[in-house]
Design a protein around this motif. Sequence first.
Motif, PDB file in Angstrom:
ATOM      1  N   CYS A   1      41.808  73.733  64.218  1.00 50.51           N
ATOM      2  CA  CYS A   1      43.238  73.434  64.206  1.00 50.51           C
ATOM      3  C   CYS A   1      43.988  74.602  63.568  1.00 50.51           C
ATOM      4  O   CYS A   1      43.423  75.386  62.808  1.00 50.51           O
ATOM      5  N   GLN A   2      45.275  74.667  63.801  1.00 53.57           N
ATOM      6  CA  GLN A   2      46.094  75.721  63.225  1.00 53.57           C
ATOM      7  C   GLN A   2      46.134  75.654  61.690  1.00 53.57           C
ATOM      8  O   GLN A   2      46.398  76.639  61.028  1.00 53.57           O
ATOM      9  N   CYS A   3      45.806  74.500  61.109  1.00 49.92           N
ATOM     10  CA  CYS A   3      45.777  74.362  59.648  1.00 49.92           C
ATOM     11  C   CYS A   3      44.484  74.909  59.046  1.00 49.92           C
ATOM     12  O   CYS A   3      44.358  74.997  57.836  1.00 49.92           O
TER      13      CYS A   3
ATOM     14  N   GLY B   1      48.106  74.493  69.172  1.00 47.03           N
ATOM     15  CA  GLY B   1      47.617  74.581  67.803  1.00 47.03           C
ATOM     16  C   GLY B   1      46.126  74.359  67.650  1.00 47.03           C
ATOM     17  O   GLY B   1      45.595  74.402  66.548  1.00 47.03           O
TER      18      GLY B   1
END
Length: 70
Positions: free
Chosen positions: A62-64, A45
């Motif tokens: 980050c994946q967010c 991620g």
Amino acid sequence: MAARDRFTINITCNSCGNEGEAEASENDYPFMRHPGFRFDALPEGIIVIKEDNFRAKTVLKCQCGNEISP
């Protein structure tokens, strides 16, 4: 070819809490102008969005969507 100094960096996203250990390395000669910093393995991620010869100038994402400074 220069020897590499290998180490582990704990990475945590302040936004979503995603965390893990990244494996990194750099040239093992302190007199070199550019240490050749790079990530050899990242936690799931997490990706590198800006690579640089110096750890402080490298940027992860980050994946967010949150950017992380190692």
